[in-house]
Scaffold this motif. Sequence first.
Motif, short mmCIF file in Angstrom:
data_model
loop_
_atom_site.label_atom_id
_atom_site.label_comp_id
_atom_site.label_asym_id
_atom_site.label_seq_id
_atom_site.Cartn_x
_atom_site.Cartn_y
_atom_site.Cartn_z
N THR A 127 0.85 -1.19 0.00
CA THR A 127 0.00 0.00 0.00
C THR A 127 0.89 1.24 0.00
N ARG A 128 0.62 2.14 -0.95
CA ARG A 128 1.47 3.32 -1.09
C ARG A 128 1.26 4.30 0.06
N ILE A 129 2.38 4.78 0.60
CA ILE A 129 2.37 5.87 1.57
C ILE A 129 2.69 7.18 0.87
N THR A 130 3.55 7.12 -0.14
CA THR A 130 3.91 8.31 -0.94
C THR A 130 3.81 7.95 -2.41
N VAL B 256 -0.66 12.42 -5.87
CA VAL B 256 -1.26 12.21 -4.54
C VAL B 256 -2.55 11.39 -4.62
N ASP B 257 -3.21 11.40 -5.77
CA ASP B 257 -4.43 10.61 -5.91
C ASP B 257 -4.14 9.12 -5.91
N ARG B 258 -2.90 8.74 -6.13
CA ARG B 258 -2.52 7.33 -6.15
C ARG B 258 -2.10 6.81 -4.78
N ILE B 259 -1.98 7.73 -3.82
CA ILE B 259 -1.59 7.31 -2.47
C ILE B 259 -2.72 6.47 -1.88
N GLY B 260 -2.34 5.37 -1.24
CA GLY B 260 -3.33 4.45 -0.67
C GLY B 260 -3.62 3.28 -1.58
N GLU B 261 -3.26 3.41 -2.86
CA GLU B 261 -3.45 2.29 -3.78
C GLU B 261 -2.27 1.33 -3.67
N ARG B 262 -2.45 0.18 -4.27
CA ARG B 262 -1.40 -0.83 -4.20
C ARG B 262 -0.31 -0.53 -5.23
N TYR B 263 0.91 -0.78 -4.84
CA TYR B 263 2.09 -0.55 -5.68
C TYR B 263 2.02 -1.44 -6.92
N LEU B 264 2.28 -0.84 -8.09
CA LEU B 264 2.32 -1.58 -9.34
C LEU B 264 3.77 -1.97 -9.63
N GLY B 265 4.05 -3.21 -9.51
CA GLY B 265 5.41 -3.69 -9.72
C GLY B 265 5.60 -4.97 -8.94
N THR B 266 6.75 -5.54 -9.05
CA THR B 266 7.06 -6.80 -8.37
C THR B 266 7.48 -6.53 -6.94
N ILE B 267 6.76 -7.18 -5.98
CA ILE B 267 7.18 -7.14 -4.58
C ILE B 267 7.77 -8.51 -4.26
N PRO B 268 9.07 -8.58 -3.98
CA PRO B 268 9.72 -9.87 -3.76
C PRO B 268 9.06 -10.66 -2.64
N ASP B 269 9.11 -11.99 -2.78
CA ASP B 269 8.58 -12.85 -1.72
C ASP B 269 9.43 -12.77 -0.46
N PHE C 290 9.31 -2.02 -15.49
CA PHE C 290 7.89 -2.31 -15.29
C PHE C 290 7.07 -1.09 -15.72
N THR C 291 5.88 -1.36 -16.26
CA THR C 291 4.99 -0.28 -16.67
C THR C 291 4.00 0.02 -15.56
N GLY C 292 4.15 1.19 -14.97
CA GLY C 292 3.28 1.60 -13.86
C GLY C 292 2.40 2.76 -14.27
N THR C 293 2.01 3.55 -13.30
CA THR C 293 1.11 4.68 -13.57
C THR C 293 1.79 5.78 -14.39
N LEU C 294 3.13 5.85 -14.32
CA LEU C 294 3.88 6.86 -15.07
C LEU C 294 4.42 6.32 -16.38
#
Length: 444
Positions: free
Chosen positions: A120-123, A127-140, A149-153
Amino acid sequence: MVVLVPTEITTPAITVDRKDAMRPARSTASRVFLVLIAAAVVVGALVAVFLVVDAQRATHTEAERVTAATAVTLAASPLVVETLRDLDPDDATRTLEPYALDVVAGASLDFVTIMLPDGTRITHPDVDRIGERYLGTIPDRPVAHTEVFTGTLGPSVRTIVPVRTADDELIGWVSAGVTIESISETLVRRLPLSIGITVGLIALGVLGALVARRVTRRIAGDLPPGQVRDAVASYESLRTLGDALRAQTHEHGNRMHTAVALIELGRSGEAIEILTETSRQSQSLVDQVTARRAGDPAVGALLLGKASQAKERGIDWHVRIEPETPKSPLTPVESVAVLGNLIDNAMDAASLADDRWVRVTLEAADAGGIVLEVSDSGPGVAPELRERIFAQGFSTKPAGAQGRGVGLALVHSVVLGAGGTVEVSSGPTTFRVVLPPPRGATKQ
């Protein structure tokens, strides 16, 4: 003594179509210039591609390094660790968002995202994307990970690093990234240097081509390649024919001086025998030459002279000319150059053997052309050298006043230019030249 006197060696007139006459052949110097210019452009283009690819790779590597260093630094920052450990998400956003934006501006990044362990994004820059889940690989596992990776930007190079407490507890993640668009802009800024290097290389190539053209023009003038080869053939013809006739004159002079001395001593019988033997040896070759319907006086004179050279060098000389041998498609100059160089090489090789001999055969080919064979008792040509001996500049002999590596290369060029073939075999060493019939001639 019977001597076959060569007629003047002339090159037959060539009928040129009017259109061809209006388009003069490009000189050797100009062809060298154009080839070097083309080579310079090709090399410049290849260097340009290499520099662009290398710059792209370097820019991408730099982006990975910067994002990894920034993410690692933020993940270890006391402010980030304490905020994620002690505050709730809303308080963490108010504390860390300005801090993340300052880092983005200072490190020339496109985004820094600080998030909770579940992503969950803190920054976030938006700012409208704060609180949404991070788009990208989160290691196990809590390890650093770099990816594209292609994200919001949009597509970006990004590195995600775990945030851990002193007790090694995972309390969040930090991701820093640079968009592919920003990387491309950096690459574009580096292109002028690559272009400058490429232009410099091409300029040096043009300069080298100009120097090469000047040097070539000093040597070959404005002659096209074919006429340059003809000039070399003429030189080789005059050289080998001159050497042969000098040897014949020298031998004839020696015999005449000996005969005169014997006559003065009253031994006229021996003098007559010497002169008769000389006449008999020369007449045998003259008969073979004149028996040929399409004989060439220049070639006959060459063979007579080479016979004298062979005798001077202690080499047994054998010549067989079939009367039915047709006319050669080569000019007299080319014929003397080809035959003379092959005989010279054969004599040089035979001189290295205990049993010294050279054999020349001239006969009709099955297809109506000519077969010329020059054999010798020399040590032969190594199998690995049989293809290289016809290359310009190649020679197994030390360089001398006559040049180096010209003879066989000239033979190869003249024969192939006439549509013929030249081969070398061993047991004994034999150079075999097969020439087609002259244009317009038909097999009888």
